[in-house]
Design a protein around this motif. Sequence first.
Motif, PDB file in Angstrom:
ATOM      1  N   SER A  37      -5.156  -0.474  -9.293  1.00  0.00           N
ATOM      2  CA  SER A  37      -5.173  -0.175  -7.870  1.00  0.00           C
ATOM      3  C   SER A  37      -6.476   0.496  -7.449  1.00  0.00           C
ATOM      4  O   SER A  37      -7.180   1.117  -8.251  1.00  0.00           O
ATOM      5  CB  SER A  37      -3.957   0.651  -7.452  1.00  0.00           C
ATOM      6  N   ALA A  63      -3.209   4.201  -1.918  1.00  0.00           N
ATOM      7  CA  ALA A  63      -3.403   3.391  -3.125  1.00  0.00           C
ATOM      8  C   ALA A  63      -3.087   1.945  -2.765  1.00  0.00           C
ATOM      9  O   ALA A  63      -1.989   1.639  -2.303  1.00  0.00           O
ATOM     10  CB  ALA A  63      -2.473   3.879  -4.229  1.00  0.00           C
ATOM     11  N   LEU A  64      -4.072   1.066  -2.934  1.00  0.00           N
ATOM     12  CA  LEU A  64      -3.882  -0.356  -2.638  1.00  0.00           C
ATOM     13  C   LEU A  64      -3.820  -1.131  -3.954  1.00  0.00           C
ATOM     14  O   LEU A  64      -4.740  -1.037  -4.763  1.00  0.00           O
ATOM     15  CB  LEU A  64      -5.050  -0.906  -1.811  1.00  0.00           C
ATOM     16  N   PRO A  65      -2.740  -1.903  -4.177  1.00  0.00           N
ATOM     17  CA  PRO A  65      -2.720  -2.741  -5.369  1.00  0.00           C
ATOM     18  C   PRO A  65      -3.751  -3.854  -5.220  1.00  0.00           C
ATOM     19  O   PRO A  65      -4.053  -4.287  -4.112  1.00  0.00           O
ATOM     20  CB  PRO A  65      -1.299  -3.301  -5.379  1.00  0.00           C
ATOM     21  N   PRO A  88      -2.997  -6.405   1.240  1.00  0.00           N
ATOM     22  CA  PRO A  88      -3.004  -5.014   1.704  1.00  0.00           C
ATOM     23  C   PRO A  88      -4.444  -4.605   1.984  1.00  0.00           C
ATOM     24  O   PRO A  88      -5.366  -5.086   1.320  1.00  0.00           O
ATOM     25  CB  PRO A  88      -2.421  -4.236   0.524  1.00  0.00           C
ATOM     26  N   ALA A 106       0.840  -1.202   0.000  1.00  0.00           N
ATOM     27  CA  ALA A 106       0.000   0.000   0.000  1.00  0.00           C
ATOM     28  C   ALA A 106       0.873   1.250   0.000  1.00  0.00           C
ATOM     29  O   ALA A 106       1.916   1.287   0.642  1.00  0.00           O
ATOM     30  CB  ALA A 106      -0.903   0.005   1.225  1.00  0.00           C
ATOM     31  N   VAL A 107       0.443   2.258  -0.711  1.00  0.00           N
ATOM     32  CA  VAL A 107       1.192   3.510  -0.776  1.00  0.00           C
ATOM     33  C   VAL A 107       0.328   4.635  -0.224  1.00  0.00           C
ATOM     34  O   VAL A 107      -0.816   4.812  -0.640  1.00  0.00           O
ATOM     35  CB  VAL A 107       1.564   3.835  -2.246  1.00  0.00           C
ATOM     36  N   VAL A 149      -7.989   3.243  -4.938  1.00  0.00           N
ATOM     37  CA  VAL A 149      -7.593   4.397  -4.134  1.00  0.00           C
ATOM     38  C   VAL A 149      -8.639   4.586  -3.031  1.00  0.00           C
ATOM     39  O   VAL A 149      -9.831   4.667  -3.304  1.00  0.00           O
ATOM     40  CB  VAL A 149      -7.449   5.662  -4.992  1.00  0.00           C
ATOM     41  N   ARG A 153      -0.655   8.202  -0.285  1.00  0.00           N
ATOM     42  CA  ARG A 153      -0.469   9.288  -1.256  1.00  0.00           C
ATOM     43  C   ARG A 153      -0.467  10.641  -0.582  1.00  0.00           C
ATOM     44  O   ARG A 153       0.328  11.500  -0.886  1.00  0.00           O
ATOM     45  CB  ARG A 153      -1.569   9.233  -2.310  1.00  0.00           C
TER      46      ARG A 153
END
Lengths: 323, 259
Positions: free
Chosen positions: B152, B167-169, B137, A184-185, B154, A187
Amino acid sequence: MSAILVYISTTGGKIKRSSLEVLSHCRDQATKNNMELAAVVLDNDAAAFADQLQQYGARKVYTVSNPIFKSHLNAPVTQALLQIIEQVNPRVFACASTEGTKDVLGALAAKTGGAALPDVANFEVTADGVSALRPVMAAKILSQNTASGELVLVSVRSGSYDATESPTVADVTDVAFTPADFAAVLREVISSTGDKVDLSEATVVVAAGRGIKDEEGKKLIDDLAETLGAAVGASRAVVENGLFPATAQIGQTGKVVSPELYFAIGISGAVQHTAGMSNSKVIVAINKDGDAPIFQMASYGLVGDLYKILPLLTEEIRKAKSA
Amino acid sequence: MKFTVCIKQVPDVYAPLQIKNGELSMDTDRMVLNAYDASAVEEALVLTEQHGGDVEVVLIGPDKAKETIRKALAMGAAKGHHIHVEDTHGLDSAAYASILTAFFEKNPTEVIATGKQSQDTDSGLAGSMIAASLNLPYAANAVGLHIDGGSSLVVKRQGDTGQEMLALPIPCLVTCSNDMNNPRIPSLKGIMASKKKPVETHTLEDLGLSLATVRDSVKTSTISYQEMPAREAGKKLEGDAEELVSSLMNLLQNEAKVI
């Protein structure tokens, strides 16, 4: 000796009051049950909090410092807490119930095989686990729950206990931590304008309900809050109609607050709202309906028109503060 | 994108209830779709209407709970999965999560969505338990979702001091707040169509489990119920605005000593 491990949450360079409440209660529980009190703090600069944790009686302090903890992200928090839980091997893991801890408690339970009791109003360590009271059914009643096993994880509602000091000298361990690659990123973190004072940590809260009908009413709320240095809260009704941001929502589906002083303005006092503020020390209610349920729990209830009362009240508080 | 929404049938928490000898009794037997799960269904429907894909729902419960699957199908979900457990009494979040984990191991999807908590117990554990067990995730307490480029999801989630944009893949899991949307009321057409939609029944044995293994995964129990302690009412003041403010200031400064 078995241990109680308390996870300490920080915000804006400070330990959350609700975390100190849990630490204080766990200190009593550790003494009663002949257990050791340990604390873990995750922060960009976690070592800075070690002194204060000793003031509240932690005998072992684990600090995990990493820039990844500047913003909340569930994966590194879970990874770091699992590492400390493995190292300390506690019987009880406790934390304040916050949006941050709600995000990881289930994952910690699944990964450790521990039993989880979330969002409790109080708890006691027992011979074989933990016994706790939790509000259920839209906070209309309490359920008595038990959890047993080698590890029980508990999160505690804000305001359930007093934060009290009991200074000691702790072993402080700075723990090396290497974040894994996370899928997870994060943002961005969007702060709303209502976040001038962190609502869940505020000592004074001014909360608006359905009685606030327009921007003019909102301005009266903002003026009073600013004069008091208070955080602004809201009931679901005025979040849904767009007058107040979702971050301000207090209640069963929003935040739980427990300030020294709570103003419920134009709030009728439905249980869905009061579930989020009933631990406040002093409650002032202003409502034109004298039969509103909020008056059954208010320390001081004013029956009247908030549009007339608020400007006068703000002015009087301004005078008192500058006197 | 394929969404599978975990839904639960819960008692109507707004119906009157009593406690007798520590046991809970509801005035009605009315059971409803958990409101937070309804928001998850709604959001999945909106996203697939915009971007294509399918919404399926999965529910653990007795035969009677199938009416709640029908509700989600009437809202617009394409297919229901009913994991049949006739007696769910005493099953906790860990037990529900273990069943759903086994389900998703056999029935993979792209996005697992569910409510952030169940409105009867307000535990809020099952989502992150399932994600952790499946090593997915995840994000909890989402207040907004959108799809970014097909790879992904969001998520805007409500955090402690603001909203966090993640942002989750895919594949991933998300738990939804009821602040996200207003779930649609099924139309008559939707209700008629739901009767023809498939509901696949799975037994615990189909998932490689048994009631005994599920009961072994239970870690917490409810012993009894009690009334909420009531706060004592204080002073109720009446009068004109000036009198009220002057009395309140006096009380806040001299009695409560908070100003």
